[in-house]
Design a protein around this motif. Structure first.
Motif, PDB file in Angstrom:
ATOM      1  N   LEU A 103       0.823  -1.208   0.000  1.00 40.84           N
ATOM      2  CA  LEU A 103       0.000   0.000   0.000  1.00 40.84           C
ATOM      3  C   LEU A 103       0.856   1.256   0.000  1.00 40.84           C
ATOM      4  CD1 LEU A 103      -2.795  -1.016   2.564  1.00 40.84           C
ATOM      5  CD2 LEU A 103      -3.002  -0.838   0.079  1.00 40.84           C
ATOM      6  N   VAL A 104       1.915   1.247   0.804  1.00 41.12           N
ATOM      7  CA  VAL A 104       2.798   2.418   0.871  1.00 41.12           C
ATOM      8  C   VAL A 104       3.469   2.662  -0.473  1.00 41.12           C
ATOM      9  CG1 VAL A 104       4.875   3.345   1.948  1.00 41.12           C
ATOM     10  CG2 VAL A 104       3.154   2.219   3.348  1.00 41.12           C
ATOM     11  N   GLN A 105       3.917   1.589  -1.115  1.00 39.95           N
ATOM     12  CA  GLN A 105       4.582   1.756  -2.410  1.00 39.95           C
ATOM     13  C   GLN A 105       3.620   2.222  -3.492  1.00 39.95           C
ATOM     14  OE1 GLN A 105       6.626  -2.074  -2.858  1.00 39.95           O
ATOM     15  NE2 GLN A 105       8.559  -1.003  -2.544  1.00 39.95           N
ATOM     16  N   GLU A 106       2.372   1.767  -3.450  1.00 39.96           N
ATOM     17  CA  GLU A 106       1.392   2.253  -4.416  1.00 39.96           C
ATOM     18  C   GLU A 106       1.130   3.736  -4.236  1.00 39.96           C
ATOM     19  OE1 GLU A 106      -2.134  -0.038  -4.179  1.00 39.96           O
ATOM     20  OE2 GLU A 106      -1.205  -1.891  -4.871  1.00 39.96           O
ATOM     21  N   ALA A 107       1.056   4.180  -2.952  1.00 34.42           N
ATOM     22  CA  ALA A 107       0.837   5.604  -2.695  1.00 34.42           C
ATOM     23  C   ALA A 107       2.053   6.435  -3.081  1.00 34.42           C
ATOM     24  CB  ALA A 107       0.501   5.823  -1.220  1.00 34.42           C
ATOM     25  N   ALA A 108       3.246   5.872  -2.869  1.00 35.28           N
ATOM     26  CA  ALA A 108       4.465   6.615  -3.187  1.00 35.28           C
ATOM     27  C   ALA A 108       4.751   6.649  -4.679  1.00 35.28           C
ATOM     28  CB  ALA A 108       5.658   5.993  -2.456  1.00 35.28           C
ATOM     29  N   ASN A 109       4.203   5.692  -5.426  1.00 34.49           N
ATOM     30  CA  ASN A 109       4.438   5.612  -6.872  1.00 34.49           C
ATOM     31  C   ASN A 109       3.104   5.687  -7.603  1.00 34.49           C
ATOM     32  OD1 ASN A 109       7.300   5.150  -6.595  1.00 34.49           O
ATOM     33  ND2 ASN A 109       6.789   3.075  -5.936  1.00 34.49           N
ATOM     34  N   PRO A 110       2.551   6.896  -7.776  1.00 36.48           N
ATOM     35  CA  PRO A 110       1.261   7.021  -8.462  1.00 36.48           C
ATOM     36  C   PRO A 110       1.352   6.517  -9.888  1.00 36.48           C
ATOM     37  CG  PRO A 110       2.328   9.155  -8.291  1.00 36.48           C
ATOM     38  CD  PRO A 110       3.154   8.190  -7.471  1.00 36.48           C
ATOM     39  N   PRO A 111       0.213   6.152 -10.469  1.00 36.27           N
ATOM     40  CA  PRO A 111       0.230   5.660 -11.854  1.00 36.27           C
ATOM     41  C   PRO A 111       0.755   6.719 -12.812  1.00 36.27           C
ATOM     42  CG  PRO A 111      -2.021   6.079 -11.110  1.00 36.27           C
ATOM     43  CD  PRO A 111      -1.140   6.170  -9.895  1.00 36.27           C
ATOM     44  N   ALA A 112       1.325   6.242 -13.876  1.00 33.76           N
ATOM     45  CA  ALA A 112       1.902   7.157 -14.861  1.00 33.76           C
ATOM     46  C   ALA A 112       0.814   7.999 -15.509  1.00 33.76           C
ATOM     47  CB  ALA A 112       2.658   6.360 -15.919  1.00 33.76           C
ATOM     48  N   ARG A 113       1.222   9.135 -16.002  1.00 28.64           N
ATOM     49  CA  ARG A 113       0.278  10.009 -16.677  1.00 28.64           C
ATOM     50  C   ARG A 113      -0.288   9.315 -17.918  1.00 28.64           C
ATOM     51  NH1 ARG A 113       3.370  15.893 -16.751  1.00 28.64           N
ATOM     52  NH2 ARG A 113       3.459  16.179 -14.458  1.00 28.64           N
ATOM     53  N   PRO A 114      -1.530   9.641 -18.216  1.00 33.33           N
ATOM     54  CA  PRO A 114      -2.096   9.024 -19.426  1.00 33.33           C
ATOM     55  C   PRO A 114      -1.327   9.436 -20.664  1.00 33.33           C
ATOM     56  CG  PRO A 114      -3.514  10.790 -18.591  1.00 33.33           C
ATOM     57  CD  PRO A 114      -2.467  10.541 -17.547  1.00 33.33           C
ATOM     58  N   ALA A 115      -1.412   8.582 -21.620  1.00 33.10           N
ATOM     59  CA  ALA A 115      -0.693   8.846 -22.865  1.00 33.10           C
ATOM     60  C   ALA A 115      -1.220  10.112 -23.524  1.00 33.10           C
ATOM     61  CB  ALA A 115      -0.836   7.660 -23.814  1.00 33.10           C
ATOM     62  N   ALA A 116      -0.415  10.685 -24.333  1.00 31.92           N
ATOM     63  CA  ALA A 116      -0.798  11.908 -25.024  1.00 31.92           C
ATOM     64  C   ALA A 116      -2.026  11.667 -25.901  1.00 31.92           C
ATOM     65  CB  ALA A 116       0.367  12.415 -25.882  1.00 31.92           C
TER      66      ALA A 116
END
Length: 381
Positions: A103-116
């Motif tokens: 859980l901590v790692q998911e919060a610390a590493n948010p999902p990447a920005r959506p593609a252009a």
């Protein structure tokens, strides 16, 4: 002999050991709680920098108690390993600790920005393919419905007669109050507009002709169709979409019964038959709405107003309105059942199907009205 200390009060201990293959093993013991003297993750970083290792593992069998203090320490160790691209084996940690670390790692590493956003040509291509699929589905649905109506005409369609009579009642008699109210108000509005404009030329006595022709030729059928699109069209779409969610449509197919014959055709027949009768009723209510204004604002006798209306309205006007009413009823039923049958299997899509049915039905009615006006104008009707 001194009494033995409670195991839960043992201080946190950390041992950095080496495995046979050269990997680092962190042996944790004691109680790891916030507020106590906990080892720092820098100790592990120093050991990794001093002698690189192929992997890192944990041995937490000696841990007697823990809270987020242990999680914070391990998060620092994992960050150091990630920076060094060092594989980590978490199998030796308690299950609760592993879940919290995830859980901590998911919060610390948010999902990447959506593609252009895709280029305009790609968006146009996708829109064209989507339009092609929708047109294909519409064509297939209309074809299957036409075949179903053919089977209905020769008595081979499989459906319940009780359902047809119920749909006739719901689409006809049950809709009379709202049709009467709306068309009566429309007649009043047309009469007010007519009087306001004709008074400039001293010709307000022609208001009966304007209201009668406008109501009988167009407005009664148009307004009734729009009302039925919001009433019956939405109901048809919601009913069929709900039946798809509850797998009733699949059950009909399993029993060898065509959903088109059983569900779609009765609704098409009911609404197509009832709209002309509702249009006649709407004609009367619209004329009465105009008469209410004409007899009060112009002090014209009710009988005189009705005679003037009857002299201005022809049989062709009435027949044209009835033909339009039947067409609008068919369009409302077709769009409502189409949206219901194409809905996906989720409760959220039921409301979406009803909304799309209303919008599609009204757009189809307006388009058909414009086509009829153009055709009638060409033939001088």
């Amino acid at each position: 002999m001194a009494p033995r200390a409670d195991a839960a009060s043992e201080p946190a201990a950390l041992e950095v050991a080496r495995a046979d293959d050269g990997g680092v093993v962190l042996r944790l013991a004691g109680t790891w709680r916030l507020g106590s003297d906990l080892p720092a993750a820098a100790v592990v970083e120093g050991a990794l920098d001093e002698r690189p290792a192929p992997r890192l593992a944990f041995d937490a069998s000696g841990v007697r108690g823990w809270d987020t203090g242990l999680v914070a320490f391990l998060f620092g160790v994992l960050a150091a390993c990630e920076a060094r691209a060092l594989p980590v084996d978490r199998a030796g940690l308690p299950d609760g600790v592993r879940r919290l670390l995830d859980l901590v790692q998911e919060a610390a590493n948010p999902p990447a920005r959506p593609a252009a956003r895709p280029a305009i040509l790609e968006r146009l291509g996708r829109a064209a393919l989507s339009a092609r699929d929708r047109a294909r589905d519409l064509t297939a649905f209309v074809g299957e419905t036409t075949l179903g109506l053919g089977r209905f005409g020769v008595g081979r369609a499989r459906f319940r007669r009780e359902d047809l009579w119920l749909l006739l009642q719901q689409s006809g008699a049950d809709a009379l109050p709202i049709v009467a109210l709306v068309n009566f108000l429309v007649g009043i509005i047309l009469a007010f507009v007519g009087i306001t404009q004709l008074r400039r030329f001293g010709a307000e006595h022609y208001v009966a002709d304007i209201v009668g022709i406008a109501v009988v030729r167009d407005m009664a059928a148009l307004i009734t169709g729009v009302v039925l699109a919001g009433r019956s069209g939405a109901a048809f779409a919601a009913q069929l979409a709900t039946m798809k969610v509850t797998q009733e449509v699949d059950a009909l197919q399993t029993l060898g019964i065509s959903p088109i014959d059983f569900l779609v055709v009765p609704r098409l027949v009911a609404l197509t038959l009832m709209l002309p009768f509702l249009t006649l009723f709407a004609d009367l209510m619209g004329v009465l709405g105009g008469a209410a204004v004409g007899t009060t604002m112009m002090n014209q006798a009710f009988a005189s107003y009705m005679r003037q209306t009857a002299s201005s309205v022809t049989g062709g006007d009435i027949v044209g309105g009835l033909v339009k009413g039947a067409t609008y009823g068919w369009l409302v039923a077709l769009t409502g059942t189409l949206r219901g049958m194409e809905a996906e299997r989720s409760s959220e899509r039921v409301g979406e199907a009803a909304t799309r049915a209303v919008v599609s039905g009204i757009v189809a009615i307006i388009a058909a009205c414009g086509i009829y006006q153009y055709v009638f104008f060409l033939f001088g009707w």
